[in-house]
Design an enzyme around this catalytic site. Structure first.
Site, mmCIF file in Angstrom:
data_model
loop_
_atom_site.group_PDB
_atom_site.id
_atom_site.type_symbol
_atom_site.label_atom_id
_atom_site.label_comp_id
_atom_site.label_asym_id
_atom_site.label_seq_id
_atom_site.Cartn_x
_atom_site.Cartn_y
_atom_site.Cartn_z
ATOM 1 N N LYS A 112 -59.934 -26.593 -53.259
ATOM 2 C CA LYS A 112 -59.996 -25.329 -54.001
ATOM 3 C C LYS A 112 -60.982 -24.363 -53.363
ATOM 4 C CE LYS A 112 -58.416 -26.802 -58.573
ATOM 5 N NZ LYS A 112 -58.773 -26.995 -59.989
ATOM 6 N N LYS A 192 -45.252 -29.905 -52.440
ATOM 7 C CA LYS A 192 -45.127 -30.370 -53.812
ATOM 8 C C LYS A 192 -44.749 -29.184 -54.704
ATOM 9 C CE LYS A 192 -48.294 -32.133 -57.280
ATOM 10 N NZ LYS A 192 -49.630 -32.600 -57.564
ATOM 11 N N LYS A 195 -46.310 -24.036 -59.341
ATOM 12 C CA LYS A 195 -46.107 -22.665 -59.787
ATOM 13 C C LYS A 195 -46.746 -21.691 -58.803
ATOM 14 C CE LYS A 195 -46.492 -19.793 -63.778
ATOM 15 N NZ LYS A 195 -47.435 -19.323 -64.775
#
Ligand code: TRP
Ligand code: SF4
Length: 325
Positions: A112, A192, A195
């Site tokens: 992240k 994968k 969204k």
């Protein structure tokens, strides 16, 4: 000892078929076998850039979709994390016994931070400490998560040991239940399903939207013309058929693909139809609950009350162990 589940649901808005097949369906299954607490983790969500006006609605929707998926309400409590303030209180206590070095190893933190290097905040760093508090506040024994969360649950066990060693046995070590049996690849055929990559089919997509998304999805690249044979095992569309299509129909498609008697367009159309029929009951129960939001509010209120009771009990024990009364 009786077992108890805790899991955290991200308030990310619409869930997609990857979330549904990878996690939610299996959590629903588990909810019939164990008592469980399911927490919509809005305090986790704010560690990333989020839309302030939408967060509350998204949390509500996450709960609604989980209820619609058929979670066993007899054995499960569903609530929103921020409605039980003991989560953040316990996270603070745990942060004082968590070595920085352990947090620095977390791959999710590293990922992240790399992807969002303008917002590497301390909350992102201590995210797994809050996650540990979510779990231990209810003395949960089992935590159903996808593979990507296994490292966080491992850390939760280390924090558990540290607390128990330092302040006396209080918490059971939580076990990881890996629920994401298989990775579900998105429509780009590479990553994968997610969204944020926009390679997904949302469970609330209409039949037309599903068909349109599939039309532009990547297939076996060897099939340039209709007459070029393909190899289904190299095609993500075929992988998706696995979840929605009967073995007989899959067999037919595989043969047709290999000898070029079926085109990708037709193959995708069959998949679109099958996904649509699979999703219909789920979409119906979601619209039903959307028309009766009080049902969801009641579930959440009961969840907050029951979770709060346990959380206050645990927090009282913790305070007394650490010398704060
Ligand atoms: N971090 C989890 C995820 O990204 C969500 C989560 C928060 C969670 N608290 C939890 C999962 C506690 C299991 C247990 O999916
Ligand atoms: Fe994939 Fe189906 Fe096209 Fe074969 S026919 S390449 S399985 S989409």
């Amino acid at each position: 000892m009786s077992r108890r589940i805790l899991s955290g649901l991200q308030p990310t808005g619409d869930i997609h078929i990857g979330n549904y097949l990878g996690a939610i369906q299996q959590w629903v299954e588990l909810s019939r076998q164990y008592d469980g607490f399911y927490c919509v983790v809005d305090y986790h969500a704010i560690t990333a850039q989020h839309e302030v006006e939408l967060l509350q609605q998204r949390s509500f929707d996450a709960a609604l979709q989980f209820i619609a998926a058929g979670v066993d309400l007899e054995r499960s409590e569903i609530f929103i994390q921020s409605t039980v303030p003991e989560h953040t209180e316990l996270a603070w206590v745990f942060s004082t016994i968590t070595p920085m070095g352990l947090l620095e190893r977390m791959t999710q933190f590293k990922d992240k931070s790399r992807k969002n290097n303008k917002n590497i905040n301390a909350g992102l760093f201590t995210y797994p400490v809050l996650q540990t508090a979510d779990i231990l506040l209810y003395k949960a024994t089992d935590v159903p998560v996808g593979e990507d969360q296994a490292q966080h649950i491992e850390l939760a066990r280390e924090i558990t040991q540290k607390f128990n060693n330092r302040y006396g046995e209080l918490f059971p070590e939580p076990r990881t239940l890996i629920t994401q049996a298989r990775r579900i690849i998105g429509l780009d055929g590479k990553n994968k399903m997610s969204k944020s990559l926009n390679n997904h089919i949302a469970i609330m997509d209409t039949d037309e939207e599903i068909a349109a998304k599939l039309r532009s999805a990547v297939t076996d690249t060897r099939r340039v013309r209709l007459t070029d044979p393909g190899e289904p095992t190299d095609c993500n569309i075929f992988a998706l058929h696995d979840f929605f299509t009967s073995p007989e129909q899959r067999e037919e498609i595989a043969t047709g693909c290999r000898n070029a008697t079926i085109g990708c367009g037709e193959c995708k159309k069959i998949l679109a139809d099958n996904i649509s029929s699979f999703l219909t009951p789920l979409r119906d129960s979601i619209s039903d609950l959307q028309q009766h939001p009080d049902t969801v509010r009641d579930v959440l209120q009961r969840g907050t009350a029951r979770a709060g009771e346990l959380a206050r009990e645990t927090m009282a024990e913790v305070r007394s162990r650490i010398g704060i009364r």
